[in-house]
Motif scaffolding. Structure first.
Motif, mmCIF file in Angstrom:
data_model
loop_
_atom_site.group_PDB
_atom_site.id
_atom_site.type_symbol
_atom_site.label_atom_id
_atom_site.label_comp_id
_atom_site.label_asym_id
_atom_site.label_seq_id
_atom_site.Cartn_x
_atom_site.Cartn_y
_atom_site.Cartn_z
ATOM 1 N N TRP A 33 -14.397 -5.938 -64.283
ATOM 2 C CA TRP A 33 -15.165 -7.158 -64.524
ATOM 3 C C TRP A 33 -14.260 -8.307 -64.959
ATOM 4 C CZ3 TRP A 33 -14.382 -8.879 -69.425
ATOM 5 C CH2 TRP A 33 -13.994 -7.940 -70.386
ATOM 6 N N TRP A 34 -13.075 -7.962 -65.496
ATOM 7 C CA TRP A 34 -12.175 -8.992 -66.030
ATOM 8 C C TRP A 34 -11.254 -9.595 -64.971
ATOM 9 C CZ3 TRP A 34 -11.918 -3.785 -66.917
ATOM 10 C CH2 TRP A 34 -10.788 -3.116 -66.443
ATOM 11 N N SER A 35 -11.347 -9.121 -63.731
ATOM 12 C CA SER A 35 -10.463 -9.661 -62.688
ATOM 13 C C SER A 35 -10.713 -11.148 -62.465
ATOM 14 C CB SER A 35 -10.649 -8.887 -61.382
ATOM 15 O OG SER A 35 -11.994 -8.982 -60.924
ATOM 16 N N ARG A 36 -11.960 -11.585 -62.622
ATOM 17 C CA ARG A 36 -12.257 -13.010 -62.448
ATOM 18 C C ARG A 36 -11.550 -13.859 -63.505
ATOM 19 N NH1 ARG A 36 -18.351 -15.698 -62.579
ATOM 20 N NH2 ARG A 36 -17.708 -17.855 -62.177
ATOM 21 N N LEU A 37 -11.415 -13.320 -64.717
ATOM 22 C CA LEU A 37 -10.700 -14.045 -65.767
ATOM 23 C C LEU A 37 -9.227 -14.190 -65.426
ATOM 24 C CD1 LEU A 37 -12.253 -12.365 -68.952
ATOM 25 C CD2 LEU A 37 -12.630 -14.713 -68.177
ATOM 26 N N LYS A 38 -8.628 -13.119 -64.923
ATOM 27 C CA LYS A 38 -7.198 -13.166 -64.578
ATOM 28 C C LYS A 38 -6.942 -14.094 -63.404
ATOM 29 C CE LYS A 38 -4.588 -9.589 -65.014
ATOM 30 N NZ LYS A 38 -3.929 -8.278 -64.867
ATOM 31 N N MET A 39 -7.831 -14.044 -62.420
ATOM 32 C CA MET A 39 -7.654 -14.892 -61.237
ATOM 33 C C MET A 39 -7.913 -16.363 -61.548
ATOM 34 S SD MET A 39 -9.522 -12.388 -58.475
ATOM 35 C CE MET A 39 -9.490 -13.621 -57.172
ATOM 36 N N GLY A 40 -8.608 -16.626 -62.646
ATOM 37 C CA GLY A 40 -8.964 -18.001 -62.975
ATOM 38 C C GLY A 40 -7.948 -18.750 -63.809
ATOM 39 N N ARG A 41 -6.772 -18.155 -64.044
ATOM 40 C CA ARG A 41 -5.790 -18.810 -64.912
ATOM 41 C C ARG A 41 -5.303 -20.138 -64.343
ATOM 42 N NH1 ARG A 41 -3.387 -15.922 -69.061
ATOM 43 N NH2 ARG A 41 -4.188 -13.822 -69.354
ATOM 44 N N VAL A 42 -5.066 -20.173 -63.044
ATOM 45 C CA VAL A 42 -4.622 -21.433 -62.429
ATOM 46 C C VAL A 42 -5.711 -22.488 -62.563
ATOM 47 C CG1 VAL A 42 -3.972 -22.557 -60.276
ATOM 48 C CG2 VAL A 42 -3.057 -20.281 -60.811
ATOM 49 N N ALA A 43 -6.954 -22.069 -62.333
ATOM 50 C CA ALA A 43 -8.072 -23.001 -62.470
ATOM 51 C C ALA A 43 -8.182 -23.500 -63.905
ATOM 52 C CB ALA A 43 -9.373 -22.331 -62.045
ATOM 53 N N TYR A 44 -7.906 -22.602 -64.865
ATOM 54 C CA TYR A 44 -7.960 -23.042 -66.261
ATOM 55 C C TYR A 44 -6.972 -24.167 -66.513
ATOM 56 C CZ TYR A 44 -6.656 -23.628 -71.035
ATOM 57 O OH TYR A 44 -6.314 -24.218 -72.235
ATOM 58 N N TRP A 45 -5.729 -23.986 -66.087
ATOM 59 C CA TRP A 45 -4.713 -25.014 -66.365
ATOM 60 C C TRP A 45 -5.051 -26.315 -65.660
ATOM 61 C CZ3 TRP A 45 -2.136 -24.630 -70.471
ATOM 62 C CH2 TRP A 45 -1.736 -23.387 -70.953
ATOM 63 N N ARG A 46 -5.567 -26.222 -64.443
ATOM 64 C CA ARG A 46 -6.014 -27.421 -63.757
ATOM 65 C C ARG A 46 -7.120 -28.108 -64.548
ATOM 66 N NH1 ARG A 46 -9.370 -25.580 -59.237
ATOM 67 N NH2 ARG A 46 -10.902 -25.532 -60.917
ATOM 68 N N ASN A 47 -8.107 -27.309 -64.985
ATOM 69 C CA ASN A 47 -9.226 -27.871 -65.734
ATOM 70 C C ASN A 47 -8.788 -28.411 -67.087
ATOM 71 O OD1 ASN A 47 -10.817 -27.165 -63.600
ATOM 72 N ND2 ASN A 47 -11.940 -25.541 -64.657
ATOM 73 N N HIS A 48 -7.781 -27.749 -67.678
ATOM 74 C CA HIS A 48 -7.324 -28.216 -68.990
ATOM 75 C C HIS A 48 -6.669 -29.592 -68.872
ATOM 76 C CE1 HIS A 48 -6.723 -27.492 -73.208
ATOM 77 N NE2 HIS A 48 -5.448 -27.823 -73.117
ATOM 78 N N VAL A 49 -5.925 -29.804 -67.802
ATOM 79 C CA VAL A 49 -5.332 -31.124 -67.569
ATOM 80 C C VAL A 49 -6.439 -32.174 -67.447
ATOM 81 C CG1 VAL A 49 -4.066 -32.533 -65.905
ATOM 82 C CG2 VAL A 49 -3.222 -30.256 -66.508
ATOM 83 N N PHE A 99 -9.955 -20.489 -73.531
ATOM 84 C CA PHE A 99 -8.879 -19.864 -72.767
ATOM 85 C C PHE A 99 -8.252 -18.716 -73.555
ATOM 86 C CE2 PHE A 99 -4.318 -19.610 -71.653
ATOM 87 C CZ PHE A 99 -4.467 -19.106 -70.379
ATOM 88 N N LYS A 100 -8.024 -18.933 -74.849
ATOM 89 C CA LYS A 100 -7.469 -17.859 -75.685
ATOM 90 C C LYS A 100 -8.427 -16.674 -75.735
ATOM 91 C CE LYS A 100 -4.688 -20.893 -78.654
ATOM 92 N NZ LYS A 100 -4.510 -21.455 -80.021
ATOM 93 N N THR A 101 -9.706 -16.973 -75.804
ATOM 94 C CA THR A 101 -10.702 -15.902 -75.828
ATOM 95 C C THR A 101 -10.700 -15.126 -74.519
ATOM 96 O OG1 THR A 101 -12.080 -17.273 -77.276
ATOM 97 C CG2 THR A 101 -13.133 -15.376 -76.245
ATOM 98 N N ALA A 102 -10.510 -15.825 -73.410
ATOM 99 C CA ALA A 102 -10.438 -15.153 -72.105
ATOM 100 C C ALA A 102 -9.294 -14.149 -72.077
ATOM 101 C CB ALA A 102 -10.269 -16.186 -70.996
ATOM 102 N N ASP A 103 -8.200 -14.481 -72.742
ATOM 103 C CA ASP A 103 -7.065 -13.550 -72.808
ATOM 104 C C ASP A 103 -7.437 -12.301 -73.610
ATOM 105 O OD1 ASP A 103 -4.175 -12.918 -72.415
ATOM 106 O OD2 ASP A 103 -4.140 -13.064 -74.599
ATOM 107 N N TYR A 104 -8.131 -12.498 -74.728
ATOM 108 C CA TYR A 104 -8.566 -11.346 -75.528
ATOM 109 C C TYR A 104 -9.559 -10.483 -74.744
ATOM 110 C CZ TYR A 104 -6.407 -13.222 -79.797
ATOM 111 O OH TYR A 104 -5.502 -13.681 -80.744
ATOM 112 N N LEU A 105 -10.459 -11.118 -74.025
ATOM 113 C CA LEU A 105 -11.428 -10.372 -73.213
ATOM 114 C C LEU A 105 -10.725 -9.560 -72.126
ATOM 115 C CD1 LEU A 105 -14.095 -13.197 -72.881
ATOM 116 C CD2 LEU A 105 -14.532 -10.952 -73.901
ATOM 117 N N THR A 106 -9.734 -10.179 -71.501
ATOM 118 C CA THR A 106 -8.975 -9.476 -70.465
ATOM 119 C C THR A 106 -8.259 -8.272 -71.047
ATOM 120 O OG1 THR A 106 -8.645 -11.538 -69.225
ATOM 121 C CG2 THR A 106 -7.153 -9.716 -68.737
#
Length: 360
Positions: free
Chosen positions: A290-306, A329-336
């Motif tokens: 279930w956490w694969s979406r979180l890992k795949m979304g890292r690039v999207a996170y950095w784009r969105n953070h900008v 984002f930090k929470t997503a890392d803990y969830l992963t």
């Protein structure tokens, strides 16, 4: 082409690119929440930063978030801060689902939601409860699939407004209703609903027994209730410092008074009067991560953070939005990490029945 025309062309391209980057590329769903619309929910823009600091103050006074009196403010503050960011970056369904080969994230989410209503075996036209409905993503999928009348309850007034807007756009007003209230004390009479479900929502209750007892009260005798629970699994070791760090990170980043052990769920349900029909962890194999979406979304996170940083700097997004986005984002890392180590599951499923007759 003279220099003026070249300059104008370049400016138009730059403006178009910026609009695409901010308004088109970012949203998790087509025609969903846009970055330029990010807000603090029911919190005024000038108070978002202060409320973010207030949210973290709850963790400096842990005893306060263990009481039912404090939890509504705690959870309400959290969802005012994160609802727009969740909708923008994740979608209208604020939960996880196992990834399914050949299916998109949106399709996998819908299948996970439809399974919940299939388990409680409701018929078209019957009334069911969504305990902790958020902005109503699961509600709309379940109503469209089952043709049952779904009433959702959420503690957050801003989510009620968003859910009603989405219901209208989806043409599901006749099947979906949303009320603002505390699921520990719901404004419904006894024996009201033909079934009930909660999807990753009861984890916000300070005591699981209290929310289960209230759901039990409003259900009709013989009806079924299913819940997808956030739990620590049998792999969690309380003396392991890394395990504790991960679980505490999940709790603090998701407004949780405290995660429960998987072994407590069925016992709590039985304590309030439910009969256990089925119990299993939907995250276990053969389910895909279930956490694969979180890992795949890292690039999207950095784009969105900008995008968030820029919008906050120019005054479009409220001050404090950057802090909230970084927290998530930090929470997503803990969830992963919780998923990869197997110590945490957001989909421990329990299916219960309210007995036809009360025990003597």
């Amino acid at each position: 082409m003279d220099s003026v025309a070249l300059y104008c062309t370049a400016a138009l391209v730059a403006c178009g690119g910026l609009y695409w980057f901010i308004c088109i590329l970012g949203p998790a769903e087509r025609k969903g929440k846009r970055a330029s619309d990010l807000s603090g929910g029911s919190i005024s823009a000038e108070n978002v930063k202060d409320n973010y600091n207030q949210y973290w103050s709850f963790f400096r006074k842990p005893k306060e978030i263990e009481s039912a009196e404090k939890v509504p403010d705690f959870v309400d503050t959290f969802y005012n801060l994160v609802t727009d960011i969740y909708e923008w970056g994740w979608g209208q369904s604020f939960h996880f689902s196992p990834s399914i080969p050949g299916k998109s994230d949106k399709e996998a989410t819908r299948i996970h939601e439809e399974m919940a209503v299939d388990l409680i075996k409701v018929k078209p036209g019957q009334k069911i409860l969504d305990a902790g409905c958020g902005v109503g993503g699961p509600m709309r999928a379940i109503a469209a699939h089952s043709k049952a009348h779904v009433t959702g309850i959420t503690i957050n007034d801003y989510q009620v407004k968003r859910a009603k807007q989405h219901n209208t756009k989806a043409g599901l007003d006749s099947l979906c209703d949303v009320v603002c209230g505390n699921f520990l004390k719901m404004p419904f009479g006894e024996n009201t609903f033909d079934g009930a479900y909660s999807i990753e929502a009861t984890c916000h209750a300070p005591k699981l027994e209290e929310v289960y007892a209230e759901i039990f009260r409003v259900m009709k005798p013989g009806s079924l209730y299913v819940s997808y629970e956030w739990v620590t699994t049998d792999k969690y070791v309380d003396d392991d410092q890394e395990h504790k760090e991960v679980i505490q990170g999940i709790e603090r980043g998701d407004a949780l008074p405290g995660l429960r052990s998987y072994s407590d769920i069925a016992e709590t349900a039985k304590k309030v009067g439910f009969e256990i029909v089925d119990e299993r962890d939907l995250a276990k194999p053969p389910a895909k991560p279930w956490w694969s979406r979180l890992k795949m979304g890292r690039v999207a996170y950095w784009r969105n953070h900008v995008v968030v940083v820029v919008l906050s700097a120019i005054g479009v997004a409220p001050k404090g939005t950057v802090d909230v986005h970084e927290m998530l984002f930090k929470t997503a890392d803990y969830l992963t990490r919780g998923g990869e180590t197997g110590i945490f599951s957001p989909m421990h499923m329990i299916l219960c029945r309210k007995p036809e007759k009360a025990p003597e």
